[in-house]
Design a protein around this motif. Sequence first.
Motif, short mmCIF file in Angstrom:
data_model
loop_
_atom_site.label_atom_id
_atom_site.label_comp_id
_atom_site.label_asym_id
_atom_site.label_seq_id
_atom_site.Cartn_x
_atom_site.Cartn_y
_atom_site.Cartn_z
N SER A 1 0.83 -1.20 0.00
CA SER A 1 0.00 0.00 0.00
C SER A 1 0.86 1.25 0.00
CB SER A 1 -0.92 0.02 1.23
OG SER A 1 -1.56 1.28 1.36
N GLU A 2 0.38 2.27 -0.68
CA GLU A 2 1.09 3.55 -0.67
C GLU A 2 1.23 4.09 0.76
OE1 GLU A 2 0.88 7.99 -2.69
OE2 GLU A 2 -0.96 6.96 -2.16
N ALA B 1 -1.27 -4.83 -4.86
CA ALA B 1 -0.60 -3.53 -4.69
C ALA B 1 -1.66 -2.46 -4.90
CB ALA B 1 0.54 -3.37 -5.68
N ILE B 2 -1.75 -1.51 -3.97
CA ILE B 2 -2.88 -0.58 -4.01
C ILE B 2 -2.51 0.82 -3.55
CG2 ILE B 2 -3.64 -1.23 -1.67
CD1 ILE B 2 -6.56 -0.99 -2.77
N ASP B 3 -3.05 1.80 -4.24
CA ASP B 3 -3.07 3.18 -3.78
C ASP B 3 -4.50 3.42 -3.32
OD1 ASP B 3 -3.10 5.89 -3.33
OD2 ASP B 3 -2.24 6.46 -5.26
N PHE C 1 -5.52 -0.24 -8.18
CA PHE C 1 -5.09 -1.53 -7.64
C PHE C 1 -4.51 -2.44 -8.73
CE2 PHE C 1 -9.58 -2.05 -8.74
CZ PHE C 1 -9.61 -3.26 -9.41
N SER C 2 -3.53 -3.24 -8.32
CA SER C 2 -2.92 -4.27 -9.15
C SER C 2 -3.02 -5.61 -8.43
CB SER C 2 -1.44 -3.98 -9.41
OG SER C 2 -1.26 -2.89 -10.27
N TYR D 1 2.06 0.37 -7.63
CA TYR D 1 0.62 0.50 -7.37
C TYR D 1 -0.03 1.70 -8.06
CZ TYR D 1 3.12 2.93 -3.61
OH TYR D 1 4.00 3.70 -2.90
#
Length: 348
Positions: free
Chosen positions: A105-106, A124-126, A144-145, A284
């Motif tokens: 996460s960011e 993986a996420i913002d 998101f990925s 992300y």
Amino acid sequence: MKTFPYKPDQNALAYSVGITLDRYIKLKQGDFPFASGELSQLLRDIALAAKIVNRETNRAGLSNIGGAFGQTNVQGEEQQKLDVIANIRFMRALSKGGEVCAIVSEEEDAVIDLQNKSGKYVVAIDPLDGSSNIDVNISIGTIFSIYRRVTPIGSPVTSEDIMQPGNQQVAAGYVLYGSSTMLVYTTGCGVCGFTYEASLGEFFLSHPDIIAPETGKIYSINEGLELDWEPGVSQYVKDCKEKRFQSRYIGSLVADFHRNLLKGGIYLYPATSKNPNGKLRLLYEANALAFIIEQAGGKASDGENRILDIQPETLHQRTPLLIGSKLMVEEAEQMIQVPRSEINVFSR
């Protein structure tokens, strides 16, 4: 017993409300011969968290959750209250489903190991992109990925699971919280968009098979950084102006990207003297949008390399980003790669 085949009622009172995200995911699950349901459930978990963040965003001005939280994240950026709320909501949704073994996460310094031994995926996420725009009611988003872990299921999560290039994504998407809330995603078989119907609490298919225009007349870049650009970037922006292109820059990556995806255009956040490695995060932000734009027929580059082919080396690695309509990105790449001596730079 008397029976008759069902036929949809064509009465104007029985208009169709469309295909829900949940039903669409189930229909498309058959496109993957080895699908066992975990990825589908993971997408549903993300959609649920997005609904909650949408609710919080819509009432931010009335519930004292706007403004700064009073802390900075690992990027050195001041966290907004909604940054923290969005991060909590997505963490909870992703941790409870059982499909995810780790989250990047960011808002978190390190990888979050969910201790889920059966989890097949890394996310993986913002959680909230463009959070500086929250207090002025400008569109913001979530990016998101989703990657499939590469180490054996049941073993500890390693850097090999996390540091995967974007071309290994199995799904990616974003949520745009604006005049309407949309969820756009791809699983590598095209791009579809869903609009949230608040009265029913469902996302409905509104943009099937999104195709990005091959070129466009919109360029999106923070022109306040002009003095810090490389000469090739300055020359490209100058050419856009000479062609009478439209300058459109919101300052929310998701919002700028979404507009250009639908209407045709290019978004640029190049390297600058202050940020020579670029500012946007590879894992992300850039990877997810690059996967989406390529599936829609567009292109994403760091000025020299395909974004999806970049091998991550650090968790919060930054990259320059040129993304959007294919022909516009290619033209920008060519201009950026021209030697300085051959460029007629802006007079300062």
